[in-house]
Design a protein around this motif. Structure first.
Motif, short mmCIF file in Angstrom:
data_model
loop_
_atom_site.label_atom_id
_atom_site.label_comp_id
_atom_site.label_asym_id
_atom_site.label_seq_id
_atom_site.Cartn_x
_atom_site.Cartn_y
_atom_site.Cartn_z
N TYR A 125 -14.65 3.72 9.54
CA TYR A 125 -13.20 3.49 9.42
C TYR A 125 -12.51 3.78 10.75
N PHE A 143 0.78 -2.44 8.94
CA PHE A 143 0.11 -1.35 8.20
C PHE A 143 -1.23 -1.80 7.61
N GLY A 157 0.83 -1.21 0.00
CA GLY A 157 0.00 0.00 0.00
C GLY A 157 0.86 1.26 0.00
N PHE A 158 0.20 2.38 0.17
CA PHE A 158 0.88 3.68 0.09
C PHE A 158 2.00 3.82 1.14
N ILE A 159 1.65 3.73 2.41
CA ILE A 159 2.65 4.01 3.46
C ILE A 159 3.57 2.80 3.66
N ASP A 180 -3.86 -12.89 3.48
CA ASP A 180 -4.79 -12.10 4.29
C ASP A 180 -4.39 -12.15 5.76
N SER A 222 -8.61 1.49 4.40
CA SER A 222 -8.16 2.81 4.87
C SER A 222 -8.97 4.01 4.38
N ASP A 270 0.64 -9.10 2.06
CA ASP A 270 -0.37 -8.15 1.56
C ASP A 270 -1.41 -8.93 0.75
N LYS A 325 -10.49 1.28 13.39
CA LYS A 325 -9.09 1.49 13.79
C LYS A 325 -9.00 1.61 15.32
N ASN A 384 -1.41 11.62 5.80
CA ASN A 384 -0.17 11.51 5.03
C ASN A 384 -0.38 11.98 3.59
P1 NAD Z 1 -3.53 1.76 1.78
O1 NAD Z 1 -5.00 1.58 1.62
O2 NAD Z 1 -2.77 2.51 0.73
O3 NAD Z 1 -2.83 0.32 1.90
C1 NAD Z 1 -3.37 -0.72 2.66
C2 NAD Z 1 -2.67 -2.00 2.24
O4 NAD Z 1 -3.18 -3.08 3.06
C3 NAD Z 1 -2.91 -2.39 0.78
O5 NAD Z 1 -1.71 -2.80 0.17
C4 NAD Z 1 -3.89 -3.57 0.88
O6 NAD Z 1 -3.77 -4.51 -0.18
C5 NAD Z 1 -3.47 -4.18 2.22
N1 NAD Z 1 -4.56 -4.96 2.86
C6 NAD Z 1 -5.85 -4.57 3.01
N2 NAD Z 1 -6.54 -5.56 3.63
C7 NAD Z 1 -5.66 -6.56 3.88
C8 NAD Z 1 -5.77 -7.83 4.50
N3 NAD Z 1 -6.93 -8.25 4.98
N4 NAD Z 1 -4.67 -8.59 4.60
C9 NAD Z 1 -3.46 -8.17 4.10
N5 NAD Z 1 -3.32 -6.99 3.49
C10 NAD Z 1 -4.40 -6.19 3.38
O7 NAD Z 1 -3.34 2.42 3.20
P2 NAD Z 1 -2.25 3.45 3.72
O8 NAD Z 1 -2.72 4.81 3.45
O9 NAD Z 1 -0.91 3.03 3.24
O10 NAD Z 1 -2.35 3.21 5.29
C11 NAD Z 1 -1.55 2.24 5.95
C12 NAD Z 1 -1.86 2.26 7.43
O11 NAD Z 1 -1.62 3.56 7.96
C13 NAD Z 1 -3.32 1.94 7.74
O12 NAD Z 1 -3.36 1.12 8.88
C14 NAD Z 1 -3.94 3.31 8.03
O13 NAD Z 1 -5.02 3.19 8.92
C15 NAD Z 1 -2.76 4.04 8.64
N6 NAD Z 1 -2.77 5.50 8.49
C16 NAD Z 1 -2.94 6.05 7.24
C17 NAD Z 1 -2.89 7.45 7.11
C18 NAD Z 1 -3.02 8.11 5.75
O14 NAD Z 1 -3.10 9.33 5.68
N7 NAD Z 1 -3.03 7.36 4.64
C19 NAD Z 1 -2.71 8.24 8.23
C20 NAD Z 1 -2.56 7.65 9.48
C21 NAD Z 1 -2.59 6.27 9.59
#
Ligand code: NAD
Length: 326
Positions: free
Chosen positions: A149, A81, A10-12, A61, A85, A37, A153, A179
């Motif tokens: 959501y 992570f 994913g992104f982060i 999963d 989201s 992932d 969390k 982010n």
């Molecule tokens: P994202 O949606 O870009 O990525 C999530 C990843 O998790 C994806 O690669 C997806 O395939 C994977 N995933 C989803 N369900 C799954 C499962 N059941 N089993 C295995 N993999 C699974 O999210 P993001 O923006 O990168 O956020 C990552 C984390 O950071 C999350 O926990 C989010 O709550 C937290 N967060 C995000 C932000 C933000 O601004 N994006 C800010 C604070 C916290």
């Protein structure tokens, strides 16, 4: 050192993994990384190197306990992570959010406990605190999540904490603000607006655009997570903020400039249901205790992010848009 990263496509998570593989965290240049992932719509295998001698990619999963029990032995640490989201999707249908974020986190904590993983970081969000009109949340603030959501969390945070309190699992929890940066799915505000504006398409601004978010570059978030992994205390929560509070309207105006787009492309749309007005974190704990200090000035980081989307239309342009975006 072997680290398992959930949601690493994913992104982060992918930023964190790429930095680990590039030797960007001192003392972890030789770390072996396993990414687990599911590759939902939000995960992209292409966010990670196709081959790397220190990377193992497993599509699976976090709700799959037998898989976790098979995979985790031999790993020293887990950075968690993986999540559903996107707030808007949770308003449309919250089921996957409860399954992945709550049940999945419980299964992961259980597998870590059973296999004796020594260190875990659970990545969470400032949205668990709700909305705040003035002042900033400390880690002691009561949880009052407003969207499905955020509620899922908050549930996952409490599960992680309970595994520390009950079973002595060495887990810390991070709560970060919004982010931004490269490789963020175009469903989220900044990449949605950037990719639409670059394609000459309108952007939908919720309500009157007065909602306030606090923004942090993804590299600063990942550096903070790594700091918590290496120096954080078991059972502790760490807020990670950037201090860059902006209204959505202010963000939109800067993006119009950076994308050379006319203001007529902004369309005010009906507000998001239950839309939180303002998020603001007090992150003095991680600054004082662990020496965290964000490094990327907001305006510079945003300009670099827009430049990345401009230079990489193949990453984000759907087929029916290819050509328009380029
Ligand atoms: P994202 O949606 O870009 O990525 C999530 C990843 O998790 C994806 O690669 C997806 O395939 C994977 N995933 C989803 N369900 C799954 C499962 N059941 N089993 C295995 N993999 C699974 O999210 P993001 O923006 O990168 O956020 C990552 C984390 O950071 C999350 O926990 C989010 O709550 C937290 N967060 C995000 C932000 C933000 O601004 N994006 C800010 C604070 C916290």
């Amino acid at each position: 050192m072997r680290i398992l990263v959930t949601g690493g496509a994913g992104f982060i998570g992918s930023w964190y993994v790429r930095t680990l593989l590039d030797g960007g965290y001192l003392g972890y240049e030789q770390a072996e990384v396993t990414v687990l992932d599911k590759l939902t719509y939000a995960g992209n295998r292409g966010n990670l190197p196709e081959r790397h001698e220190r990377l193992t990619f497993v599509q699976g999963d976090i709700c799959d306990l037998p898989l976790l029990l098979d995979l985790l032995p031999g790993h020293d640490a887990v950075v968690h992570f993986a999540a559903e989201s996107h707030v808007d999707r949770s308003i449309d249908d919250a089921a996957a959010f409860v399954t992945t974020n709550v049940v999945g986190t419980q299964q992961l904590m259980e597998a870590c406990r059973r296999t004796g993983v020594r260190r875990v970081v659970h990545v969470s969000t400032d949205e668990v605190y709700g909305s705040i009109e003035s002042g900033s949340w400390t880690e002691e603030w009561p949880l009052a999540p407003n969207s499905p959501y955020a509620a899922s969390k908050a549930g996952s945070d409490l599960i992680a904490r309970a595994y520390w309190h009950t079973h002595g699992l060495d887990v810390s929890i991070t709560r970060c603000s919004n982010n931004y940066g490269p490789y963020q799915h175009p469903e989220k505000l900044i990449p949605l607006f950037v990719t639409n504006l670059l394609a000459g398409e309108p952007v939908p601004l919720y309500g009157d655009g007065s909602n306030i978010r606090e923004w942090l570059h993804v590299s600063d978030h990942c550096a903070a997570i790594h700091l918590v992994l290496t120096k954080g205390r078991a059972g502790a929560v760490y807020n990670i903020g950037g201090g860059n509070e902006r209204t959505n309207r202010q963000i939109t105006d800067v993006l119009l400039q950076l994308c050379d787009a006319p203001p007529e492309l902004v369309r005010l749309v009906a507000d998001r249901k239950g839309h939180d007005l303002r998020y603001s974190l007090d992150d003095s704990k991680i600054r004082d205790e662990l020496g965290y200090a964000p490094a990327v000035p907001f305006e510079e980081g945003l300009a670099a992010t827009v430049a990345w989307y401009r230079e990489n239309p193949q990453w984000w342009a759907p087929k029916d848009r290819t050509g328009v975006a380029g």
